[in-house]
Design a protein around this motif. Structure first.
Motif, short mmCIF file in Angstrom:
data_model
loop_
_atom_site.label_atom_id
_atom_site.label_comp_id
_atom_site.label_asym_id
_atom_site.label_seq_id
_atom_site.Cartn_x
_atom_site.Cartn_y
_atom_site.Cartn_z
N TYR A 136 -49.12 -1.19 41.80
CA TYR A 136 -48.56 -0.47 40.66
C TYR A 136 -48.51 1.05 40.87
N ALA A 149 -46.05 3.60 38.78
CA ALA A 149 -46.55 4.82 38.13
C ALA A 149 -45.75 6.03 38.59
N ASP A 175 -46.05 8.17 35.18
CA ASP A 175 -47.11 7.82 34.23
C ASP A 175 -48.23 7.10 34.98
N ILE A 216 -50.59 3.85 33.18
CA ILE A 216 -50.07 2.53 32.83
C ILE A 216 -51.19 1.50 32.89
#
Length: 170
Positions: free
Chosen positions: A26, A30, A35, A38
């Motif tokens: 991930y 991100a 972000d 998350i």
């Protein structure tokens, strides 16, 4: 001699390896959305252990290494929810995501609760994910704006009739 990838139900002992893989996978999401908070990057080991007890989790292994995972459950409306698909970056684009999603669909369909359809979601900029899900027969059903920079695309597909029903109506 090369090893082949196997898939099976995750064990509680694999929780830490699944969480590390999730964190690795991930990172690109991100970065794509700017972000780093998350949920897949902030999930705790304890909450993952709870998921392993309450939901279905499949893992893909190359030898002892966990190189993929996916989670799922059937909700009270008979919808098979599929999420958190992770495939190690070096293993992507070799059909492992397809195997994991298809395996989860089969696992959910074989459970006690009948499945009417399958649903999943991904971010609007996650073009590779969208292509994979569409190739697997999922169609966009909704768009939910989460923030100015992130919208979730909901995708769904009907559950296939069990083979016995198809044979009986033919």
């Amino acid at each position: 001699m090369g090893m082949s990838v196997t898939t099976s139900i995750a064990t509680e002992e694999e929780a830490e390896r699944i969480l590390k893989l999730q964190y690795l996978c991930y990172q690109s999401e991100a970065e794509l959305y700017g972000d780093w908070a998350i949920e897949p990057l902030t999930q705790t080991l304890d909450s993952l252990r709870t998921e392993l007890k309450e939901r279905h989790v499949l893992v893909a292994r190359l030898g002892d290494e966990v190189v993929g995972s996916v989670r799922g459950w059937v909700d009270s409306d008979g919808v098979g929810r599929i999420g958190r698909l992770c495939v190690h970056p070096r293993m992507q684009r070799h059909g492992l995501g397809t195997r994991l999603v298809s395996g989860m669909e089969q696992l959910l369909a074989s459970g006690d609760r009948p499945v009417q359809s399958y649903r999943l979601f991904t971010g609007h900029r996650s073009i590779g994910n969208l292509r994979l899900y569409q190739r697997l027969g999922y169609r966009q059903t909704q768009v939910e704006e989460v923030t100015r920079s992130l919208s979730f695309i909901g995708l769904e597909k009907p559950a296939a009739q069990p083979f016995t029903e198809l044979a009986a109506t033919a």
